[in-house]
Design a protein around this motif. Structure first.
Motif, mmCIF file in Angstrom:
data_model
loop_
_atom_site.group_PDB
_atom_site.id
_atom_site.type_symbol
_atom_site.label_atom_id
_atom_site.label_comp_id
_atom_site.label_asym_id
_atom_site.label_seq_id
_atom_site.Cartn_x
_atom_site.Cartn_y
_atom_site.Cartn_z
ATOM 1 N N ILE A 1 11.684 0.322 -4.516
ATOM 2 C CA ILE A 1 10.291 0.755 -4.670
ATOM 3 C C ILE A 1 9.913 0.805 -6.151
ATOM 4 C CG2 ILE A 1 8.708 2.700 -4.323
ATOM 5 C CD1 ILE A 1 10.347 3.335 -1.763
ATOM 6 N N ALA A 2 10.793 1.370 -6.961
ATOM 7 C CA ALA A 2 10.525 1.465 -8.398
ATOM 8 C C ALA A 2 10.304 0.079 -8.998
ATOM 9 C CB ALA A 2 11.688 2.166 -9.097
ATOM 10 N N ASP A 3 11.075 -0.893 -8.541
ATOM 11 C CA ASP A 3 10.926 -2.260 -9.049
ATOM 12 C C ASP A 3 9.542 -2.807 -8.717
ATOM 13 O OD1 ASP A 3 12.170 -4.667 -10.283
ATOM 14 O OD2 ASP A 3 11.855 -5.516 -8.302
ATOM 15 N N VAL A 4 9.051 -2.547 -7.507
ATOM 16 C CA VAL A 4 7.724 -3.034 -7.106
ATOM 17 C C VAL A 4 6.627 -2.387 -7.945
ATOM 18 C CG1 VAL A 4 6.030 -3.099 -5.226
ATOM 19 C CG2 VAL A 4 8.428 -3.639 -4.761
ATOM 20 N N VAL A 5 6.756 -1.101 -8.213
ATOM 21 C CA VAL A 5 5.704 -0.418 -8.988
ATOM 22 C C VAL A 5 5.890 -0.599 -10.492
ATOM 23 C CG1 VAL A 5 5.307 1.271 -7.164
ATOM 24 C CG2 VAL A 5 6.885 1.825 -9.033
ATOM 25 N N GLY A 6 6.965 -1.275 -10.897
ATOM 26 C CA GLY A 6 7.162 -1.593 -12.307
ATOM 27 C C GLY A 6 7.747 -0.480 -13.137
ATOM 28 N N VAL A 7 8.590 0.334 -12.521
ATOM 29 C CA VAL A 7 9.212 1.452 -13.225
ATOM 30 C C VAL A 7 10.727 1.269 -13.220
ATOM 31 C CG1 VAL A 7 9.591 3.948 -13.211
ATOM 32 C CG2 VAL A 7 7.357 3.020 -12.585
ATOM 33 N N ARG A 8 11.366 1.510 -14.351
ATOM 34 C CA ARG A 8 12.826 1.461 -14.424
ATOM 35 C C ARG A 8 13.369 2.868 -14.370
ATOM 36 N NH1 ARG A 8 16.665 -1.163 -17.567
ATOM 37 N NH2 ARG A 8 17.828 -0.218 -15.852
ATOM 38 N N ARG A 9 14.379 3.068 -13.533
ATOM 39 C CA ARG A 9 15.026 4.371 -13.440
ATOM 40 C C ARG A 9 16.536 4.189 -13.587
ATOM 41 N NH1 ARG A 9 12.237 8.985 -11.980
ATOM 42 N NH2 ARG A 9 14.203 9.832 -12.761
ATOM 43 N N PRO A 10 17.006 3.947 -14.798
ATOM 44 C CA PRO A 10 18.449 3.769 -15.005
ATOM 45 C C PRO A 10 19.258 4.995 -14.610
ATOM 46 C CG PRO A 10 17.275 3.952 -17.106
ATOM 47 C CD PRO A 10 16.235 3.783 -16.046
ATOM 48 N N ASP A 11 18.640 6.178 -14.670
ATOM 49 C CA ASP A 11 19.360 7.380 -14.238
ATOM 50 C C ASP A 11 19.647 7.338 -12.747
ATOM 51 O OD1 ASP A 11 16.547 7.538 -13.912
ATOM 52 O OD2 ASP A 11 16.609 9.723 -13.781
ATOM 53 N N TRP A 12 18.722 6.784 -11.956
ATOM 54 C CA TRP A 12 18.978 6.609 -10.531
ATOM 55 C C TRP A 12 20.065 5.574 -10.298
ATOM 56 C CZ3 TRP A 12 13.464 6.140 -7.941
ATOM 57 C CH2 TRP A 12 12.766 7.350 -8.100
ATOM 58 N N GLU B 1 0.830 -1.216 0.000
ATOM 59 C CA GLU B 1 0.000 0.000 0.000
ATOM 60 C C GLU B 1 0.857 1.257 0.000
ATOM 61 O OE1 GLU B 1 -3.038 2.555 2.863
ATOM 62 O OE2 GLU B 1 -2.414 0.548 3.500
ATOM 63 N N ALA B 2 1.805 1.337 0.936
ATOM 64 C CA ALA B 2 2.615 2.554 1.039
ATOM 65 C C ALA B 2 3.481 2.735 -0.198
ATOM 66 C CB ALA B 2 3.479 2.496 2.301
ATOM 67 N N VAL B 3 4.002 1.641 -0.734
ATOM 68 C CA VAL B 3 4.860 1.714 -1.915
ATOM 69 C C VAL B 3 4.118 2.368 -3.082
ATOM 70 C CG1 VAL B 3 5.938 0.278 -3.686
ATOM 71 C CG2 VAL B 3 6.378 -0.188 -1.281
ATOM 72 N N HIS B 4 2.903 1.925 -3.353
ATOM 73 C CA HIS B 4 2.139 2.487 -4.460
ATOM 74 C C HIS B 4 1.598 3.880 -4.135
ATOM 75 C CE1 HIS B 4 2.191 -0.991 -7.133
ATOM 76 N NE2 HIS B 4 2.090 -1.743 -6.054
ATOM 77 N N ARG B 5 1.133 4.047 -2.926
ATOM 78 C CA ARG B 5 0.536 5.322 -2.542
ATOM 79 C C ARG B 5 1.541 6.463 -2.558
ATOM 80 N NH1 ARG B 5 -2.318 6.276 3.377
ATOM 81 N NH2 ARG B 5 -2.710 8.536 3.184
ATOM 82 N N PHE B 6 2.764 6.173 -2.098
ATOM 83 C CA PHE B 6 3.741 7.249 -1.948
ATOM 84 C C PHE B 6 4.837 7.214 -3.013
ATOM 85 C CE2 PHE B 6 2.092 6.562 2.436
ATOM 86 C CZ PHE B 6 1.381 7.754 2.519
ATOM 87 N N TRP B 7 4.654 6.391 -4.036
ATOM 88 C CA TRP B 7 5.625 6.387 -5.123
ATOM 89 C C TRP B 7 5.821 7.779 -5.738
ATOM 90 C CZ3 TRP B 7 9.691 5.045 -7.574
ATOM 91 C CH2 TRP B 7 9.862 5.357 -8.928
ATOM 92 N N PRO B 8 4.763 8.531 -6.046
ATOM 93 C CA PRO B 8 4.999 9.867 -6.618
ATOM 94 C C PRO B 8 5.834 10.764 -5.701
ATOM 95 C CG PRO B 8 2.707 9.211 -6.930
ATOM 96 C CD PRO B 8 3.307 8.224 -5.966
ATOM 97 N N THR B 9 5.620 10.654 -4.400
ATOM 98 C CA THR B 9 6.385 11.453 -3.438
ATOM 99 C C THR B 9 7.846 11.050 -3.464
ATOM 100 O OG1 THR B 9 4.415 11.574 -2.028
ATOM 101 C CG2 THR B 9 6.525 12.168 -1.019
ATOM 102 N N VAL B 10 8.088 9.742 -3.429
ATOM 103 C CA VAL B 10 9.454 9.230 -3.482
ATOM 104 C C VAL B 10 10.134 9.648 -4.782
ATOM 105 C CG1 VAL B 10 10.840 7.119 -3.629
ATOM 106 C CG2 VAL B 10 9.012 7.296 -1.924
#
Length: 353
Positions: free
Chosen positions: A176-187, A118-127
């Motif tokens: 967190i990005a991995d759980v929500v299915g987003v790749r951030r190679p720049d990170w 829940e927190a991972v998806h809910r606060f992904w934009p904040t993170v």
């Protein structure tokens, strides 16, 4: 509220004592979810998250979620938070990169403790906004500017402590990005460059070597592991560790602090020094106040005096997180032990590119 396993430190802290510490932290939380140093006092975004993490460990996950919701509501458009505020009034408008990144550690920790996404998806934009803000402050050599001023100009120096904590938060953000299915190679690239700076370019950081945090944070943040980490801790052990009392905040002052001691406990645990970690954690209980469940910030050994005469939410939280680490009670107990960027991962990524 999660039915969490009872946190106990055998022979040192009972479940009832640690529950009292949870109530102490809860008592500092304000109605809007903010967790200042003490109720009605100043708040910084790092210590706020630290307190929320401890609440989750002690089963108060709804209170922890309320704290993260406060962070989400109060985040600036650029992804930052002010260094200091009091009841919503900003008292220091500059932004500390380490403080801003720490939301990723808190959100990932909440997932590990509760098993819920829940927190991972809910606060992904904040993170995401927070880590993007921090990555924008990375200097050409890989180190991260310690802060941006009111005009949003990054400072021209970096701190070893802050950059080490930022590295750990970047790793948590990638989880967190991995759980929500987003790749951030720049990170990924930013984290690798930061780790390289911490390990290979000590001259890139301002000299704060009199502070114990500057000594142990590369281990706590995961930049150093294995023999390199143990050698680093051994090198200045006698400068900072006062047997029977705790860890000095600075090497030239007879003042030990509960929070720095607890963080060193977690760094020791992260590199397998379990016996030393448990001993140190037991030795700092002289700073506990059983009448409140809280902990005094520090103790001046030479004067046999508590100083300053304050009990903060984040000091109590650091002790709770240290107890969880050494007892491996919750799923979040390995947040500093297991979630790090290793040399092998960096080398594998270099080979792949």
């Amino acid at each position: 509220m999660t039915v969490a396993p009872a946190l106990v430190l055998d022979g040192v802290l009972t479940a009832e004592q640690l529950e009292a510490t949870g109530r102490f932290i809860l008592a500092q939380q304000e109605e809007d979810g903010a967790i200042p140093w003490w109720r009605g006092g100043k708040l910084d975004p790092w210590d706020h998250v630290e307190a929320a993490m401890a609440l989750a460990v002690l089963g108060h996950d709804e209170a922890a979620l309320a704290a993260y919701a406060w962070s989400a509501r109060t985040q600036a458009v650029d992804g930052s938070w002010p260094m200091e505020q009091c009841r919503g009034v900003v008292t220091e408008a500059a932004s500390d990169t380490n403080q801003c990144a720490y939301i990723a550690t808190g959100v990932w920790h909440h997932h590990l403790v509760t098993g819920s996404t829940e927190a991972v998806h809910r606060f992904w934009p904040t993170v995401e906004r927070a880590i993007d803000f921090v990555v924008r402050q990375q200097r050409p050599g890989g180190e991260v500017a310690w802060a941006v001023d009111v005009a949003r100009r990054p400072d021209d120096f970096a701190l070893r402590t802050g950059s080490s904590s930022v590295l750990h938060s970047m790793v948590c953000a990638l989880e967190i990005a991995d759980v929500v299915g987003v790749r951030r190679p720049d990170w990924e690239d930013a984290a690798e460059r930061l780790r390289t700076a911490l390990v290979r370019r000590p001259e890139a950081f301002a000299d704060r070597s009199r502070y114990s945090m500057d000594w142990y944070y590369p281990v706590l943040g995961g930049a150093l592991r294995g023999e390199a980490a143990r050698a680093e801790l051994a090198a200045r052990w006698d400068d900072f560790v006062w047997p029977g009392h705790g860890v000095r905040c600075v090497d030239d002052n007879p003042w030990v602090t509960a929070a720095e001691s607890s963080e060193l406990v977690m760094a020791l645990d992260a590199v397998g020094e379990s016996a030393s970690a448990a001993t140190l954690l037991a030795e700092i209980q002289h700073m506990r106040d059983d009448s409140t469940g809280g902990y005094w910030t520090g103790y001046v050994v030479a004067d046999d005096a508590t100083w300053p005469e304050e009990q903060t939410s984040w000091t109590a939280a650091a002790v709770v997180l240290a107890v969880d680490a050494v007892t491996r009670t919750t799923g979040g107990s390995g947040i500093f032990r297991d979630h790090v960027l290793t040399e092998e991962e960096c080398e594998a990524d270099d080979a792949a590119s």
